[in-house]
Design a protein around this motif. Structure first.
Motif, PDB file in Angstrom:
ATOM      1  N   ASP A  19      34.494   1.928 -39.567  1.00 20.92           N
ATOM      2  CA  ASP A  19      35.541   1.164 -38.879  1.00 20.92           C
ATOM      3  C   ASP A  19      36.345   0.399 -39.923  1.00 20.92           C
ATOM      4  O   ASP A  19      35.947  -0.680 -40.370  1.00 20.92           O
ATOM      5  CB  ASP A  19      34.952   0.188 -37.851  1.00 20.92           C
ATOM      6  CG  ASP A  19      36.063  -0.512 -37.071  1.00 20.92           C
ATOM      7  OD1 ASP A  19      37.253  -0.200 -37.332  1.00 20.92           O
ATOM      8  OD2 ASP A  19      35.754  -1.359 -36.209  1.00 20.92           O
ATOM      9  N   ASN A  21      39.485  -0.450 -39.332  1.00 17.86           N
ATOM     10  CA  ASN A  21      40.604  -1.028 -38.594  1.00 17.86           C
ATOM     11  C   ASN A  21      40.902  -2.420 -39.166  1.00 17.86           C
ATOM     12  O   ASN A  21      40.034  -3.276 -39.203  1.00 17.86           O
ATOM     13  CB  ASN A  21      40.188  -1.135 -37.118  1.00 17.86           C
ATOM     14  CG  ASN A  21      41.351  -1.396 -36.207  1.00 17.86           C
ATOM     15  OD1 ASN A  21      42.487  -1.010 -36.512  1.00 17.86           O
ATOM     16  ND2 ASN A  21      41.087  -2.042 -35.084  1.00 17.86           N
ATOM     17  N   ARG A  34      35.632  -5.426 -44.109  1.00 14.60           N
ATOM     18  CA  ARG A  34      35.141  -4.131 -43.626  1.00 14.60           C
ATOM     19  C   ARG A  34      35.066  -3.109 -44.763  1.00 14.60           C
ATOM     20  O   ARG A  34      34.165  -2.270 -44.791  1.00 14.60           O
ATOM     21  CB  ARG A  34      36.029  -3.611 -42.493  1.00 14.60           C
ATOM     22  CG  ARG A  34      35.767  -4.348 -41.192  1.00 14.60           C
ATOM     23  CD  ARG A  34      36.543  -3.810 -40.030  1.00 14.60           C
ATOM     24  NE  ARG A  34      36.089  -4.480 -38.810  1.00 14.60           N
ATOM     25  CZ  ARG A  34      36.706  -4.412 -37.651  1.00 14.60           C
ATOM     26  NH1 ARG A  34      37.803  -3.694 -37.523  1.00 14.60           N
ATOM     27  NH2 ARG A  34      36.228  -5.042 -36.595  1.00 14.60           N
ATOM     28  N   HIS A  57      39.732   4.848 -37.761  1.00 11.67           N
ATOM     29  CA  HIS A  57      40.964   4.668 -36.987  1.00 11.67           C
ATOM     30  C   HIS A  57      41.692   3.431 -37.484  1.00 11.67           C
ATOM     31  O   HIS A  57      41.111   2.597 -38.191  1.00 11.67           O
ATOM     32  CB  HIS A  57      40.653   4.533 -35.498  1.00 11.67           C
ATOM     33  CG  HIS A  57      40.043   3.206 -35.124  1.00 11.67           C
ATOM     34  ND1 HIS A  57      38.687   2.966 -35.201  1.00 11.67           N
ATOM     35  CD2 HIS A  57      40.607   2.057 -34.697  1.00 11.67           C
ATOM     36  CE1 HIS A  57      38.443   1.734 -34.819  1.00 11.67           C
ATOM     37  NE2 HIS A  57      39.592   1.134 -34.519  1.00 11.67           N
ATOM     38  N   ARG A  60      46.345   0.942 -32.458  1.00 10.84           N
ATOM     39  CA  ARG A  60      46.383   1.745 -31.224  1.00 10.84           C
ATOM     40  C   ARG A  60      47.784   2.319 -31.087  1.00 10.84           C
ATOM     41  O   ARG A  60      48.755   1.649 -31.471  1.00 10.84           O
ATOM     42  CB  ARG A  60      46.114   0.858 -30.010  1.00 10.84           C
ATOM     43  CG  ARG A  60      44.751   0.217 -30.022  1.00 10.84           C
ATOM     44  CD  ARG A  60      44.574  -0.669 -28.815  1.00 10.84           C
ATOM     45  NE  ARG A  60      43.366  -1.471 -28.954  1.00 10.84           N
ATOM     46  CZ  ARG A  60      43.009  -2.419 -28.113  1.00 10.84           C
ATOM     47  NH1 ARG A  60      43.757  -2.694 -27.069  1.00 10.84           N
ATOM     48  NH2 ARG A  60      41.901  -3.118 -28.303  1.00 10.84           N
ATOM     49  N   ARG A 114      42.856   8.334 -34.378  1.00 10.97           N
ATOM     50  CA  ARG A 114      43.561   8.069 -33.108  1.00 10.97           C
ATOM     51  C   ARG A 114      44.883   8.819 -33.028  1.00 10.97           C
ATOM     52  O   ARG A 114      45.567   8.776 -32.012  1.00 10.97           O
ATOM     53  CB  ARG A 114      43.750   6.567 -32.907  1.00 10.97           C
ATOM     54  CG  ARG A 114      42.428   5.883 -32.607  1.00 10.97           C
ATOM     55  CD  ARG A 114      42.566   4.454 -32.181  1.00 10.97           C
ATOM     56  NE  ARG A 114      41.257   3.924 -31.811  1.00 10.97           N
ATOM     57  CZ  ARG A 114      41.023   2.673 -31.479  1.00 10.97           C
ATOM     58  NH1 ARG A 114      42.010   1.794 -31.475  1.00 10.97           N
ATOM     59  NH2 ARG A 114      39.804   2.281 -31.150  1.00 10.97           N
ATOM     60  N   SER A 150      31.277  -1.832 -35.159  1.00 10.58           N
ATOM     61  CA  SER A 150      32.300  -2.681 -34.539  1.00 10.58           C
ATOM     62  C   SER A 150      33.233  -1.906 -33.611  1.00 10.58           C
ATOM     63  O   SER A 150      34.043  -2.509 -32.910  1.00 10.58           O
ATOM     64  CB  SER A 150      33.100  -3.416 -35.613  1.00 10.58           C
ATOM     65  OG  SER A 150      33.492  -2.528 -36.633  1.00 10.58           O
ATOM     66  N   ALA A 151      33.117  -0.581 -33.598  1.00 14.43           N
ATOM     67  CA  ALA A 151      33.885   0.219 -32.633  1.00 14.43           C
ATOM     68  C   ALA A 151      32.946   0.883 -31.621  1.00 14.43           C
ATOM     69  O   ALA A 151      33.385   1.685 -30.792  1.00 14.43           O
ATOM     70  CB  ALA A 151      34.697   1.289 -33.365  1.00 14.43           C
ATOM     71  N   HIS A 153      31.619   0.027 -28.990  1.00 14.56           N
ATOM     72  CA  HIS A 153      31.810  -0.202 -27.553  1.00 14.56           C
ATOM     73  C   HIS A 153      32.842   0.762 -26.975  1.00 14.56           C
ATOM     74  O   HIS A 153      33.135   0.721 -25.782  1.00 14.56           O
ATOM     75  CB  HIS A 153      32.218  -1.657 -27.292  1.00 14.56           C
ATOM     76  CG  HIS A 153      33.391  -2.158 -28.097  1.00 14.56           C
ATOM     77  ND1 HIS A 153      33.460  -2.052 -29.463  1.00 14.56           N
ATOM     78  CD2 HIS A 153      34.531  -2.773 -27.721  1.00 14.56           C
ATOM     79  CE1 HIS A 153      34.587  -2.593 -29.891  1.00 14.56           C
ATOM     80  NE2 HIS A 153      35.263  -3.023 -28.854  1.00 14.56           N
ATOM     81  N   ARG A 154      33.415   1.613 -27.817  1.00 12.34           N
ATOM     82  CA  ARG A 154      34.388   2.611 -27.347  1.00 12.34           C
ATOM     83  C   ARG A 154      33.696   3.972 -27.208  1.00 12.34           C
ATOM     84  O   ARG A 154      32.992   4.406 -28.136  1.00 12.34           O
ATOM     85  CB  ARG A 154      35.535   2.758 -28.358  1.00 12.34           C
ATOM     86  CG  ARG A 154      36.191   1.439 -28.761  1.00 12.34           C
ATOM     87  CD  ARG A 154      36.986   0.846 -27.628  1.00 12.34           C
ATOM     88  NE  ARG A 154      37.636  -0.390 -28.013  1.00 12.34           N
ATOM     89  CZ  ARG A 154      37.829  -1.408 -27.178  1.00 12.34           C
ATOM     90  NH1 ARG A 154      37.397  -1.361 -25.941  1.00 12.34           N
ATOM     91  NH2 ARG A 154      38.455  -2.491 -27.594  1.00 12.34           N
TER      92      ARG A 154
HETATM   93  O1  LIG Z   1      38.725  -3.661 -34.800  1.00  8.70           O
HETATM   94  C1  LIG Z   1      37.966  -3.513 -33.839  1.00  8.70           C
HETATM   95  O2  LIG Z   1      37.519  -4.472 -33.166  1.00  8.70           O
HETATM   96  C2  LIG Z   1      37.481  -2.135 -33.513  1.00  8.70           C
HETATM   97  O3  LIG Z   1      37.876  -1.233 -34.485  1.00  8.70           O
HETATM   98  C3  LIG Z   1      37.934  -1.677 -32.146  1.00  8.70           C
HETATM   99  O4  LIG Z   1      39.321  -1.556 -32.122  1.00  8.70           O
HETATM  100  P1  LIG Z   1      40.041  -1.370 -30.712  1.00  8.70           P
HETATM  101  O5  LIG Z   1      39.871  -2.680 -29.979  1.00  8.70           O
HETATM  102  O6  LIG Z   1      41.489  -1.051 -30.999  1.00  8.70           O
HETATM  103  O7  LIG Z   1      39.351  -0.261 -29.985  1.00  8.70           O
END
Ligand SMILES: O=C(O)[C@H](O)COP(=O)(O)O
Ligand SMILES: Nc1ncnc2c1ncn2[C@@H]1O[C@H](COP(=O)(O)OP(=O)(O)OP(=O)(O)O)[C@@H](O)[C@H]1O
Length: 402
Positions: A19, A21, A34, A57, A60, A114, A150-151, A153-154
């Protein structure tokens, strides 16, 4: 619970989900913890002589932060201390060519997952495992490593699809986050357990409080959430001031639950006794909660509150933090958050510091992460773990029987 890097062996073709992000400002991807955390997992895979292909990813679709991962490759390379090649493709011909031409110990980062249509729909693992994306990439690998706690939950393809078709292992970040964040449910502590709850998202905090009961001996509240509880307790605190929109709608959505929590657990919930505001000449000043007027923006807890909370922490066997006690990004209003973190750092209690924003205070104010048992890099996944909810990507790893 799940297999780890210790179980993989060496010289494999490994697909790893990180992750990465990150905040993006004016198109520039900001370095953040991260990269350093995940680099440990990648370095270990490189040292074991695997061919390492990374999926991650960013943002969004539709948002400014939805950008290519080309900059992430350079940032990751700095921390792994080995080159990270980048291909602007995910599962097409260019990606497959790049994957096949990797040598042992080399690392390749694929484009933002994504950007692949199969990635984002929230679907069950079985459906994702059957997507063209997973069916195209999986045969190129011997195994899958999930480090993206940290991702987790998706229920997205890159997170839940591969464990059904490849032998799967938890990376070092996944392992550490899982162990620390589920410890309220899974560990016994030899003394009181305390939660420090603050920040701007009242519903998250109230969800955490509602999900836990006997497990927690003390709740120490601050931030916007603390002010909303003070409002429920009858103080002139927790109201929007001027054209601010932080308080009233959260109050409307959560008033009943806040009142119930205060009625049922008032003896375990500590609220700020003083608060900080900005004077006309831009200085920090503090005021007891009894003296506050509704027209005053309040930006931090005061020093009496920190002292009171520090006494509770000193007696605690475990402390879990979610949310900041004030607007710590402004140095004048960081005393509450930093004072609390320092109080935790000086005890030898088991401590988990979470909330994506809050844990940033640790690096911003030069606190040493080593003083805490665990500093989470997760936001939504951390809250879900604290509330005892299962995370789809963790669940599917635990079931792996490939
Ligand atoms: O940064 C985050 O909290 C995770 O990568 C999840 O990202 P998302 O909320 O865009 O799914
Ligand atoms: N009194 C206050 N007034 C305005 N903002 C506040 C106040 N107290 C705390 N904050 C803000 O709350 C933010 C942190 O809240 P948030 O709920 O996002 O925490 P988090 O749990 O760390 O984050 P996340 O849920 O994103 O992982 C900080 O940016 C801080 O500036």
């Amino acid at each position: 619970m799940f297999k780890t890097l210790d179980d993989i062996g060496s010289g494999k073709r490994v697909l790893v989900r990180l992750d990465l992000n990150s905040p993006v400002e004016d198109g520039i991807v900001k370095d953040n913890r991260r990269f350093a955390r995940h680099a440990r997992t990648v370095r270990e895979l490189v040292e074991a002589g695997h061919r390492v292909v990374v999926m991650a990813h960013q943002g969004r679709p539709g948002r400014d932060s939805f950008v290519s991962l080309d900059q992430h490759a350079d940032l990751l390379a700095e921390y792994v201390e080995t080159p990270v090649a980048f291909v602007d493709d995910i599962c097409g011909e260019a990606a497959i060519d790049a994957i096949r031409s990797l040598d042992a110990g080399e690392v390749l980062l694929l484009e933002n997952v994504r950007m692949c249509d199969d990635e984002l729909p929230e679907k069950p693992p079985e459906e994702h495992a059957d997507s063209e994306f997973v069916r195209t990439l999986a045969p190129e690998f011997d195994c899958y490593v999930d480090d993206a706690y940290s991702a987790a939950h998706r229920s997205h393809a890159s997170l839940v699809g591969f464990p059904l078709v490849l032998p799967s292992y938890a990376g070092r970040v996944m392992q550490a986050e899982y162990e620390a964040n589920t410890s309220i449910a899974n560990r016994e502590f030899d003394g009181p357990v305390t939660m420090v709850l603050g920040g701007a998202k009242a519903t998250d905090v109230i969800d955490v409080m509602s999900a836990l009961d006997d497990e927690i001996d003390h709740y120490l509240l601050g931030g916007i959430v603390g002010e909303l509880f003070l409002r429920a307790a009858g103080y002139d605190v927790g109201y929007d001031v001027g054209d601010g929109e932080l308080y009233d709608h959260q109050w409307e959505n959560n008033e009943a639950r806040i009142r119930d929590l205060l009625a049922e657990r008032g003896n375990r919930i500590l609220l700020p006794v003083d608060l900080a505001y900005e004077t006309d000449d831009g200085e920090r000043a503090e005021i007891p909660v009894e003296g506050v007027e509704k027209t005053q923006p309040l930006l931090d807890v005061g020093s009496q509150t920190v002292e009171r909370y520090a006494d509770v922490i000193e007696e605690s066997a475990a402390v879990f933090v979610k949310g900041a006690l004030g607007v710590f990004e402004d140095e004048r209003f960081a005393d509450g958050t930093v004072g609390l973190l320092e109080a935790i750092a000086t005890t030898d209690c088991f401590s988990v510091i979470g909330g994506g924003d809050t844990s940033r205070a640790i690096e911003l104010y030069g606190l040493d992460e080593e003083y805490f048992s665990h500093v989470s890099i997760a936001g939504g996944a951390y809250v879900r773990a604290l509330t005892g909810q299962s995370l789809p990507a963790v669940e599917v790893m635990a079931q792996d029987d490939c």
